[in-house]
Write a protein that holds these residues in place. Structure first.
Motif, mmCIF file in Angstrom:
data_model
loop_
_atom_site.group_PDB
_atom_site.id
_atom_site.type_symbol
_atom_site.label_atom_id
_atom_site.label_comp_id
_atom_site.label_asym_id
_atom_site.label_seq_id
_atom_site.Cartn_x
_atom_site.Cartn_y
_atom_site.Cartn_z
ATOM 1 N N SER A 168 0.829 -1.209 0.000
ATOM 2 C CA SER A 168 0.000 0.000 0.000
ATOM 3 C C SER A 168 0.858 1.252 0.000
ATOM 4 O O SER A 168 0.532 2.249 -0.655
ATOM 5 N N ALA A 169 1.955 1.217 0.755
ATOM 6 C CA ALA A 169 2.833 2.397 0.854
ATOM 7 C C ALA A 169 3.832 2.483 -0.288
ATOM 8 O O ALA A 169 4.492 3.514 -0.451
ATOM 9 N N GLU A 170 3.982 1.382 -1.051
ATOM 10 C CA GLU A 170 4.905 1.339 -2.188
ATOM 11 C C GLU A 170 6.333 1.678 -1.762
ATOM 12 O O GLU A 170 7.035 2.447 -2.423
ATOM 13 N N ARG A 171 6.755 1.071 -0.655
ATOM 14 C CA ARG A 171 8.112 1.288 -0.165
ATOM 15 C C ARG A 171 9.019 0.152 -0.619
ATOM 16 O O ARG A 171 8.582 -1.016 -0.711
ATOM 17 N N PRO A 172 10.309 0.426 -0.908
ATOM 18 C CA PRO A 172 11.257 -0.665 -1.181
ATOM 19 C C PRO A 172 11.297 -1.625 0.007
ATOM 20 O O PRO A 172 11.435 -1.188 1.158
ATOM 21 N N THR A 173 11.164 -2.906 -0.279
ATOM 22 C CA THR A 173 10.928 -3.867 0.799
ATOM 23 C C THR A 173 11.801 -5.102 0.662
ATOM 24 O O THR A 173 12.021 -5.610 -0.440
ATOM 25 N N ILE A 174 12.280 -5.568 1.819
ATOM 26 C CA ILE A 174 12.953 -6.867 1.925
ATOM 27 C C ILE A 174 12.092 -7.732 2.822
ATOM 28 O O ILE A 174 11.774 -7.354 3.958
ATOM 29 N N ILE A 175 11.691 -8.896 2.325
ATOM 30 C CA ILE A 175 10.880 -9.821 3.106
ATOM 31 C C ILE A 175 11.760 -10.961 3.591
ATOM 32 O O ILE A 175 12.466 -11.596 2.805
ATOM 33 N N VAL A 176 11.715 -11.188 4.902
ATOM 34 C CA VAL A 176 12.375 -12.345 5.505
ATOM 35 C C VAL A 176 11.253 -13.240 6.027
ATOM 36 O O VAL A 176 10.771 -13.051 7.146
ATOM 37 N N PRO A 177 10.792 -14.202 5.234
ATOM 38 C CA PRO A 177 9.567 -14.928 5.586
ATOM 39 C C PRO A 177 9.794 -16.010 6.629
ATOM 40 O O PRO A 177 10.897 -16.529 6.780
ATOM 41 N N ARG A 178 8.731 -16.328 7.332
ATOM 42 C CA ARG A 178 8.717 -17.540 8.138
ATOM 43 C C ARG A 178 8.660 -18.726 7.179
ATOM 44 O O ARG A 178 7.906 -18.708 6.213
ATOM 45 N N ALA A 179 9.432 -19.772 7.436
ATOM 46 C CA ALA A 179 9.456 -20.929 6.532
ATOM 47 C C ALA A 179 8.884 -22.193 7.157
ATOM 48 O O ALA A 179 8.736 -23.194 6.462
ATOM 49 N N ARG A 180 8.545 -22.136 8.434
ATOM 50 C CA ARG A 180 7.912 -23.281 9.084
ATOM 51 C C ARG A 180 7.117 -22.788 10.285
ATOM 52 O O ARG A 180 7.403 -21.708 10.802
ATOM 53 N N PRO A 181 6.075 -23.507 10.740
ATOM 54 C CA PRO A 181 5.655 -24.811 10.221
ATOM 55 C C PRO A 181 4.922 -24.722 8.874
ATOM 56 O O PRO A 181 4.785 -25.718 8.192
ATOM 57 N N ARG A 182 4.417 -23.534 8.525
ATOM 58 C CA ARG A 182 3.769 -23.354 7.227
ATOM 59 C C ARG A 182 4.715 -22.634 6.280
ATOM 60 O O ARG A 182 5.529 -21.817 6.707
ATOM 61 N N LYS A 183 4.558 -22.884 4.997
ATOM 62 C CA LYS A 183 5.380 -22.213 3.994
ATOM 63 C C LYS A 183 4.625 -21.072 3.306
ATOM 64 O O LYS A 183 5.062 -20.563 2.267
#
Length: 419
Positions: free
Chosen positions: A320-335
């Motif tokens: 929504s804010a259109e900001r440059p973003t780095i995502i560090v996702p959770r990988a478990r228990p769900r992907k």
């Protein structure tokens, strides 16, 4: 134009099981706020298992029923969050509270978030009662985020728990808060032709702008550099590793800081981990920490770069804010978060660091790259999900209004014929 039922102000009820994090309740509140702004007479009841609904502001005409909270401790394993009793009586209490609320509130529509059967099937009795006990029948709506989990696991759990039957028999409408060419829920989860015909991809749920200007936010934070990085972990229940790595990055740059950093922990963060983060922040002049804010949008809009986990609501905020973003996702228990981050990176609207590859050096490199070379816009993402949901709700209310008028007309005809 919004339909208003002839039997009175329209009523919506929401079910949000909320066993981990804040995502389900925050998504529900985004819908409730938007729909209330469009229809001032709307009454809304939110049934939630969140342990912290009091942290949030609710729109006018809205109230909530808090279910006894449970917490997920493993794959399909839950325990009461606070009560020292077995799960079974807590589950039965939740089931009965949901059913009682629906029978007494008598909503025009029930919107179930994410879990078609609820926690271990707790909402099934309510679906059945609303479908069978009223001649005008409350419309039953399932709202799904863009991605639930790996398709194979979703299909297996839905087949095991009888979800496909619920979709075919009880639900009138399935709303996907996402975009089909990003993730095709119908194909990936193999919905039946009947369920597919009920499915609408409405788009991602845009977040409202913040209440403060970027200048005010940056002035409040007292930046030592002219570049601000915001690190956010959603509810904070599993965000410590990301915050710890961000602090390591700041320590590595202590002699020549390249940016200031605001870390936002979340109300569900472990108190001991929060205290560690706070104690380290006190030693770093270019670091700030917030436990929680109701105005996340203002901080994200003020950022030059956002580092975030990959939850649905966090992604909606940065898109929504259109900001440059780095995502560090959770990988478990769900992907789910990992799949979402990969999809958005593929569209060029975010970068991803796999949690197994997260380090202070890697984070510094990615952040400074975005600061020095802001990226071009990626492929468009549909952010009009709120208006899409509103259009579907309007159609439901208009349909029920016609039903009531026709029923009233038939009653008047029968009355005249009796004399």
């Amino acid at each position: 134009m919004t339909a208003v039922s002839v039997r009175g102000a329209p009523r919506l009820m929401y079910y949000s099981h909320d066993t981990y994090g804040l995502g389900h309740l925050r998504r529900t509140l985004a819908l409730a706020r938007y729909l209330r702004l469009r229809t001032a007479s709307l009454s809304q009841l939110i049934v939630t298992g969140s342990p912290v609904p009091h942290y949030f502001s609710f729109p006018d005409g809205t109230d909530y029923v808090k279910l006894p909270s449970v917490v997920k401790v493993g794959a399909e394993e839950y325990l009461p969050r606070s009560l020292c009793v077995p799960l079974a009586p807590v589950w039965k209490a939740r089931r009965d509270m949901i059913l009682s609320a629906a029978r007494h509130f008598r909503p025009d529509a029930l919107i179930v978030d994410h879990a078609p059967a609820g926690l271990k099937g707790e909402v099934v009795a309510t679906l059945r009662a609303l479908a069978e006990e009223s001649p005008r029948r409350t419309r039953l709506v399932l709202g799904l985020r863009d991605i639930l989990d790996e398709a194979r696991l979703v299909r297996e759990s839905w087949a095991r728990d009888g979800v496909y039957g619920l979709l075919d028999r009880y639900y009138d409408l399935i709303l996907v808060y996402g975009q089909r060419d990003i993730y095709d829920v119908v194909a990936e989860y193999r919905l039946s032709p009947d369920a597919a015909a009920k499915t609408r991809y409405v788009g991602y749920l845009r977040r409202e702008p913040g209440v403060r200007s970027s200048e005010d936010v940056r002035r409040e934070l007292g930046l030592r550099t002219d570049r601000l990085v915001v690190v956010t972990t959603g509810g904070g229940g599993d965000g410590y590793e990301l915050l710890r790595t961000a602090l390591e990055s700041l320590r590595a740059m202590a002699r020549a800081p390249r940016f200031d950093c605001l870390l936002i922990g979340g109300p569900l963060m472990d108190p001991a981990e929060r205290e560690i983060v706070v104690s380290i922040v006190r030693t770093l002049p270019n670091a700030r920490f917030l436990e929680f804010t109701r105005d996340m949008a203002s901080y994200i809009a003020a950022a030059d770069v956002v580092v975030s986990m990959g939850g649905y609501n966090a992604v909606c905020e940065v898109l929504s804010a259109e900001r440059p973003t780095i995502i560090v996702p959770r990988a478990r228990p769900r992907k789910e978060q990992l799949l979402r981050a990969q999809a958005l990176q593929g569209r060029g609207v975010a970068r991803m660091i796999h949690p197994a590859e997260l380090s202070a050096d890697r984070l510094i490199d990615e952040v400074t790259s975005l600061l020095d070379y802001p990226p071009d816009p990626g492929a468009p993402v549909d952010m009009d999900g709120l208006s899409g949901v509103a259009a579907e709700v309007d159609a439901i209310l208009a349909q029920l209004d016609r039903f009531d008028r026709e029923l009233g007309g038939r009653a008047q005809t029968l009355t005249r014929r009796s004399f």
